[in-house]
Scaffold this motif. Structure first.
Motif, PDB file in Angstrom:
ATOM      1  N   ARG A 104       1.074  -1.172   0.045  1.00 23.05           N
ATOM      2  CA  ARG A 104      -0.246   0.236   0.059  1.00 23.05           C
ATOM      3  C   ARG A 104       1.380   1.136  -0.286  1.00 23.05           C
ATOM      4  NH1 ARG A 104      -1.576   0.501   4.328  1.00 23.05           N
ATOM      5  NH2 ARG A 104      -0.755  -1.530   5.955  1.00 23.05           N
ATOM      6  N   GLY A 105       2.722   1.233   0.325  1.00 23.52           N
ATOM      7  CA  GLY A 105       3.173   2.091   0.216  1.00 23.52           C
ATOM      8  C   GLY A 105       3.003   2.582   1.741  1.00 23.52           C
ATOM      9  N   VAL A 106       3.399   2.313   2.336  1.00 23.83           N
ATOM     10  CA  VAL A 106       3.150   2.929   3.844  1.00 23.83           C
ATOM     11  C   VAL A 106       4.032   2.089   4.494  1.00 23.83           C
ATOM     12  CG1 VAL A 106       1.900   3.018   5.824  1.00 23.83           C
ATOM     13  CG2 VAL A 106       0.643   3.485   3.753  1.00 23.83           C
ATOM     14  N   ALA A 107       4.868   3.028   4.861  1.00 26.75           N
ATOM     15  CA  ALA A 107       6.298   2.139   5.897  1.00 26.75           C
ATOM     16  C   ALA A 107       5.584   2.451   7.342  1.00 26.75           C
ATOM     17  CB  ALA A 107       7.619   3.222   6.038  1.00 26.75           C
TER      18      ALA A 107
ATOM     19  N   HIS B  35      20.976  -6.551  12.486  1.00 26.43           N
ATOM     20  CA  HIS B  35      21.479  -6.621  11.070  1.00 26.43           C
ATOM     21  C   HIS B  35      20.792  -4.791  10.027  1.00 26.43           C
ATOM     22  CE1 HIS B  35      23.059 -10.609  11.253  1.00 26.43           C
ATOM     23  NE2 HIS B  35      23.690 -10.448  10.602  1.00 26.43           N
ATOM     24  N   TRP B  36      21.609  -4.331   9.405  1.00 27.98           N
ATOM     25  CA  TRP B  36      20.866  -2.921   8.853  1.00 27.98           C
ATOM     26  C   TRP B  36      20.435  -3.616   7.958  1.00 27.98           C
ATOM     27  CZ3 TRP B  36      21.267   2.387  10.357  1.00 27.98           C
ATOM     28  CH2 TRP B  36      20.954   2.626   9.848  1.00 27.98           C
ATOM     29  N   ILE B  37      18.784  -3.688   7.484  1.00 27.13           N
ATOM     30  CA  ILE B  37      17.752  -4.262   6.429  1.00 27.13           C
ATOM     31  C   ILE B  37      17.235  -3.222   6.669  1.00 27.13           C
ATOM     32  CG2 ILE B  37      17.544  -6.229   5.532  1.00 27.13           C
ATOM     33  CD1 ILE B  37      19.090  -7.954   7.525  1.00 27.13           C
ATOM     34  N   PRO B  38      17.390  -1.928   5.616  1.00 28.76           N
ATOM     35  CA  PRO B  38      15.812  -1.291   5.520  1.00 28.76           C
ATOM     36  C   PRO B  38      15.123  -1.961   4.675  1.00 28.76           C
ATOM     37  CG  PRO B  38      18.131  -0.622   4.089  1.00 28.76           C
ATOM     38  CD  PRO B  38      18.567  -2.079   4.966  1.00 28.76           C
ATOM     39  N   ALA B  39      13.884  -0.835   4.923  1.00 29.26           N
ATOM     40  CA  ALA B  39      12.918  -1.815   4.451  1.00 29.26           C
ATOM     41  C   ALA B  39      12.367  -1.109   2.797  1.00 29.26           C
ATOM     42  CB  ALA B  39      10.927  -1.314   5.168  1.00 29.26           C
ATOM     43  N   GLU B  40      12.117  -1.226   1.923  1.00 27.84           N
ATOM     44  CA  GLU B  40      11.654  -0.589   0.379  1.00 27.84           C
ATOM     45  C   GLU B  40      10.360  -0.505   0.372  1.00 27.84           C
ATOM     46  OE1 GLU B  40      14.142  -1.133  -2.854  1.00 27.84           O
ATOM     47  OE2 GLU B  40      12.699  -2.640  -2.937  1.00 27.84           O
ATOM     48  N   VAL B  41      10.302  -0.177  -0.102  1.00 31.14           N
ATOM     49  CA  VAL B  41       8.296   1.025   0.188  1.00 31.14           C
ATOM     50  C   VAL B  41       8.006   0.208  -1.740  1.00 31.14           C
ATOM     51  CG1 VAL B  41       6.275   1.999   0.447  1.00 31.14           C
ATOM     52  CG2 VAL B  41       8.254   1.945   1.412  1.00 31.14           C
TER      53      VAL B  41
ATOM     54  N   ILE C 241       1.661   9.057  -0.674  1.00 31.74           N
ATOM     55  CA  ILE C 241       2.701   8.058  -0.725  1.00 31.74           C
ATOM     56  C   ILE C 241       4.438   8.071  -0.291  1.00 31.74           C
ATOM     57  CG2 ILE C 241       3.790   6.250  -2.291  1.00 31.74           C
ATOM     58  CD1 ILE C 241       1.115   5.631  -3.095  1.00 31.74           C
ATOM     59  N   TYR C 242       4.398   9.266  -1.179  1.00 31.31           N
ATOM     60  CA  TYR C 242       5.843   9.337  -0.964  1.00 31.31           C
ATOM     61  C   TYR C 242       6.371  10.075   0.983  1.00 31.31           C
ATOM     62  CZ  TYR C 242       9.624  13.158  -0.801  1.00 31.31           C
ATOM     63  OH  TYR C 242      11.416  13.756  -0.762  1.00 31.31           O
ATOM     64  N   LEU C 243       5.006  10.394   1.282  1.00 35.06           N
ATOM     65  CA  LEU C 243       5.635  11.625   2.535  1.00 35.06           C
ATOM     66  C   LEU C 243       5.486   9.708   3.761  1.00 35.06           C
ATOM     67  CD1 LEU C 243       3.089  14.124   3.380  1.00 35.06           C
ATOM     68  CD2 LEU C 243       5.253  14.013   3.262  1.00 35.06           C
ATOM     69  N   THR C 244       4.243   8.686   3.476  1.00 30.78           N
ATOM     70  CA  THR C 244       4.954   7.532   4.754  1.00 30.78           C
ATOM     71  C   THR C 244       5.935   6.249   3.787  1.00 30.78           C
ATOM     72  OG1 THR C 244       2.835   6.723   2.932  1.00 30.78           O
ATOM     73  CG2 THR C 244       1.970   7.426   5.044  1.00 30.78           C
ATOM     74  N   SER C 245       6.512   7.207   3.250  1.00 26.41           N
ATOM     75  CA  SER C 245       7.826   5.393   2.667  1.00 26.41           C
ATOM     76  C   SER C 245       8.864   6.279   2.827  1.00 26.41           C
ATOM     77  CB  SER C 245       7.650   5.913   1.063  1.00 26.41           C
ATOM     78  OG  SER C 245       7.612   6.512   0.150  1.00 26.41           O
ATOM     79  N   VAL C 246       8.794   7.484   2.089  1.00 22.90           N
ATOM     80  CA  VAL C 246      10.842   8.514   2.134  1.00 22.90           C
ATOM     81  C   VAL C 246      10.278   8.801   3.355  1.00 22.90           C
ATOM     82  CG1 VAL C 246      12.243  10.120   0.907  1.00 22.90           C
ATOM     83  CG2 VAL C 246      11.220   8.973  -0.558  1.00 22.90           C
ATOM     84  N   GLY C 247       9.504   9.656   3.695  1.00 24.67           N
ATOM     85  CA  GLY C 247       9.478  10.018   4.659  1.00 24.67           C
ATOM     86  C   GLY C 247       9.038   9.834   6.215  1.00 24.67           C
ATOM     87  N   ARG C 248       8.954   8.372   6.017  1.00 28.16           N
ATOM     88  CA  ARG C 248       9.355   7.379   6.733  1.00 28.16           C
ATOM     89  C   ARG C 248      10.949   6.883   7.026  1.00 28.16           C
ATOM     90  NH1 ARG C 248       3.029   5.488   8.109  1.00 28.16           N
ATOM     91  NH2 ARG C 248       2.534   7.733   8.586  1.00 28.16           N
ATOM     92  N   GLY C 249      11.555   7.021   6.059  1.00 24.88           N
ATOM     93  CA  GLY C 249      12.934   6.976   6.272  1.00 24.88           C
ATOM     94  C   GLY C 249      13.255   5.513   5.404  1.00 24.88           C
ATOM     95  N   SER C 250      11.877   5.237   4.559  1.00 24.32           N
ATOM     96  CA  SER C 250      12.834   4.005   3.664  1.00 24.32           C
ATOM     97  C   SER C 250      12.449   4.875   1.973  1.00 24.32           C
ATOM     98  CB  SER C 250      10.894   3.319   3.523  1.00 24.32           C
ATOM     99  OG  SER C 250      10.884   2.680   4.345  1.00 24.32           O
ATOM    100  N   THR C 251      12.706   3.571   1.318  1.00 27.37           N
ATOM    101  CA  THR C 251      13.001   4.218  -0.817  1.00 27.37           C
ATOM    102  C   THR C 251      11.574   3.295  -0.978  1.00 27.37           C
ATOM    103  OG1 THR C 251      15.230   3.979  -0.199  1.00 27.37           O
ATOM    104  CG2 THR C 251      13.694   3.421  -2.440  1.00 27.37           C
ATOM    105  N   LEU C 252      11.063   4.644  -1.922  1.00 23.56           N
ATOM    106  CA  LEU C 252       9.882   4.077  -2.856  1.00 23.56           C
ATOM    107  C   LEU C 252      10.044   3.098  -3.848  1.00 23.56           C
ATOM    108  CD1 LEU C 252       7.067   4.570  -3.663  1.00 23.56           C
ATOM    109  CD2 LEU C 252       7.356   6.453  -4.224  1.00 23.56           C
ATOM    110  N   LEU C 253       9.678   2.539  -4.058  1.00 19.51           N
ATOM    111  CA  LEU C 253       9.765   1.175  -5.133  1.00 19.51           C
ATOM    112  C   LEU C 253       8.165   1.435  -6.067  1.00 19.51           C
ATOM    113  CD1 LEU C 253      12.083  -0.044  -7.423  1.00 19.51           C
ATOM    114  CD2 LEU C 253      11.039  -2.309  -6.349  1.00 19.51           C
ATOM    115  N   LEU C 254       8.381   2.098  -7.103  1.00 19.91           N
ATOM    116  CA  LEU C 254       6.741   2.912  -7.141  1.00 19.91           C
ATOM    117  C   LEU C 254       6.833   2.379  -8.576  1.00 19.91           C
ATOM    118  CD1 LEU C 254       4.088   5.124  -7.609  1.00 19.91           C
ATOM    119  CD2 LEU C 254       5.078   6.286  -8.236  1.00 19.91           C
TER     120      LEU C 254
END
Ligand code: FUL
Length: 480
Positions: free
Chosen positions: A240-243, A276-282, A309-322
């Motif tokens: 849904r685009g939400v980290a 481990h450092w394993i960041p979430a991708e949206v 969606i940008y705010l709930t992905s990049v704006g929450r420290g993730s990378t957005l894969l649209l």
């Protein structure tokens, strides 16, 4: 004697010169260089394109004839140019989806573009997208579905050999590849070389991922692997685009594997004390489905939805894969490209003027009273400088005078993540008529955190770090 005095003077000078305050020790785990580069990309495009585009399905059964793959105005340059204009930094292409059809002329199967009428069987989408990425200076990534509903051997070890041969083929023919997607989906039934049956695999062991990943790493040492459990990048747990509002880049992967059920919430937030450092991708699609279907033309997400969606992905420290799926013509539809351009315009206008850039900043304390870690680093537009406190100090306040009353729409904060993710909680206050009022709060920050301030009027803003795993280290604060 002469030398003795010289020595004394040297010792004296050495002791009088100001000592450098050591920088904070990294709080482990920290991102690897390729993960750091990935965080900085922020926006990537996903491309789903295969026989599904022509059959209207989302998951092809595996019995689709290669003859149906025949885009009439295909132009991979058009896709990548649009992505470039929208501000994307990378592209990940479904080289093979669950139906098993290969978008490059693989020598290991007949189920590919080489048996399609498209470009008389000479076409190669993987090659074209890779070349377009080079032309427009975007990074190129690949998705190769582990689940293959076409292949007769799926479920046995022979299929693992096939999968590895294809990876070898892809990584020796195309590249460089910055990210590789291992999808965890598996619905069981399929064509499987004509058997038309259900095949179950043991998700935790069947693919023997460590061996496969090592094989790919030999060909592409800097590659990042995406799967539910990483090891480079993890799934965010929804499409849904939400980290998570709380979004740790850390997680303990030992009991996780791609496709394991019931781990969505954990993937969404990560774990504060993960090993481990394993960041979430949206990953999310601009349309309802992952593939183009004309009947979903009315469901293309609007620029405003993409901005949220940008705010709930990049704006929450993730990378957005649209995901932006090309249509049957082999072009990105104008509905999608218009929406992307609208999204770009919203981003550009919302984040145009950082009103705290270079403004005076007061902080509760700074590390070793050494200006190297001082408050001005927060607003100097330099990602490599940061404000830090003494090791024992895990709270603090940052106050920025705006000089005049202005409406505030967004605050953006960035931790200096090469030293680890630290901050657990913070609040945001604004000043009006000499009275402070709390208007927002957050938990984690990570690479980037953006909070809405809804146009509140104020002449000063204050950020209070209320809890942190270790002394906070912040590289950037911007207000728009
Ligand atoms: C899922 C797949 O099943 C979808 O078709 C899509 O590729 C999405 C990105 O991942 O697991």
């Amino acid at each position: 004697m002469k030398y003795f005095y010289l020595l004394l003077i040297t010792v004296f000078i050495f002791n009088c010169s100001p000592k450098e305050t050591p920088s904070p020790a990294p709080l482990l785990p920290v991102p690897a260089a390729n993960q750091l580069a990935w965080h900085q990309m922020e926006l990537n495009a996903f491309v789903h394109f295969t026989t599904n585009t022509f059959t209207g399905k989302e998951w092809g059964y595996g019995d689709e004839s290669p003859a149906i793959f025949n885009p009439t105005q295909y132009n991979a340059d058009q896709w990548v140019q649009i992505f470039k204009n929208a501000g994307f930094k990378g592209v990940i292409l479904t080289c093979k989806h669950h139906d098993g059809f290969c978008l490059w002329p693989s020598k290991y199967t007949e189920h590919s573009v080489k048996n399609s009428p498209w470009q008389q069987g000479q076409g190669d989408v993987v090659r074209d997208v890779m070349r377009a990425c080079k032309k427009y200076e975007l990074k190129f990534g690949v998705y190769l579905s582990p689940w293959d509903r076409n292949h007769a051997d799926y479920g046995s070890t022979a299929y693992i050999d096939y999968y590895r041969n294809q990876l070898n083929e892809l990584f020796t023919t195309y590249g460089p590849v910055f990210e590789m997607w291992f999808d965890g989906a598996n619905g069981g039934d399929g064509y499987y070389g004509g058997k038309r049956e259900k095949r179950s695999i043991q998700g935790s062991t069947y693919y023997d991922w460590p061996t496969t990943l090592n094989q790919v790493r030999e060909l592409e040492p800097e590659i990042l692997f995406f799967s539910d459990a990483g090891p480079g990048v993890r799934w965010v747990g929804n499409e849904r685009g939400v980290a998570g509002e709380t979004n740790w880049n850390t997680i303990s992967p030992d009991t996780l594997y791609a496709g394991k059920a019931g781990i969505e919430n954990l993937l969404n937030t990560g774990a504060e004390n993960g090993t481990h450092w394993i960041p979430a991708e949206v990953d999310v699609s601009i349309r309802k489905g992952w593939f183009y279907h004309a009947e979903e033309d009315t469901l293309v997400k609007t620029p405003e939805q993409l901005f949220d969606i940008y705010l709930t992905s990049v704006g929450r420290g993730s990378t957005l894969l649209l995901n932006i799926p090309p249509d049957k013509r082999g072009l990105v539809h104008t509905l999608d490209s218009s929406s992307l351009m609208g999204f770009r315009a919203l981003l550009d206008s919302a984040f145009k003027t950082n009103i705290v850039s270079g403004k005076p900043v007061q902080v509760s304390s700074f590390r070793g009273k050494d200006e190297k870690y001082g408050a001005s680093n927060l607003v100097d537009n330099d990602a490599e400088t940061y404000w830090a406190t003494d090791d024992a100090v895990t709270t603090g306040s940052i106050e920025i005078d705006l000089g005049e009353t202005k409406p505030l729409n967004f605050i953006l904060l960035q931790e200096y993540i090469p030293l680890g993710q630290r901050i657990k909680a913070f609040t945001v206050e604004v000043r009006n008529n000499n009275t402070w009022q709390q208007i927002a709060e957050g938990t984690t920050i990570g690479y980037k955190r953006i909070l809405k301030l809804n146009g509140v009027n104020s002449d000063a803003i204050r950020i209070i770090i209320t809890d942190s795993k270790a002394s906070p280290v912040i590289s950037n604060i911007a207000v728009y």
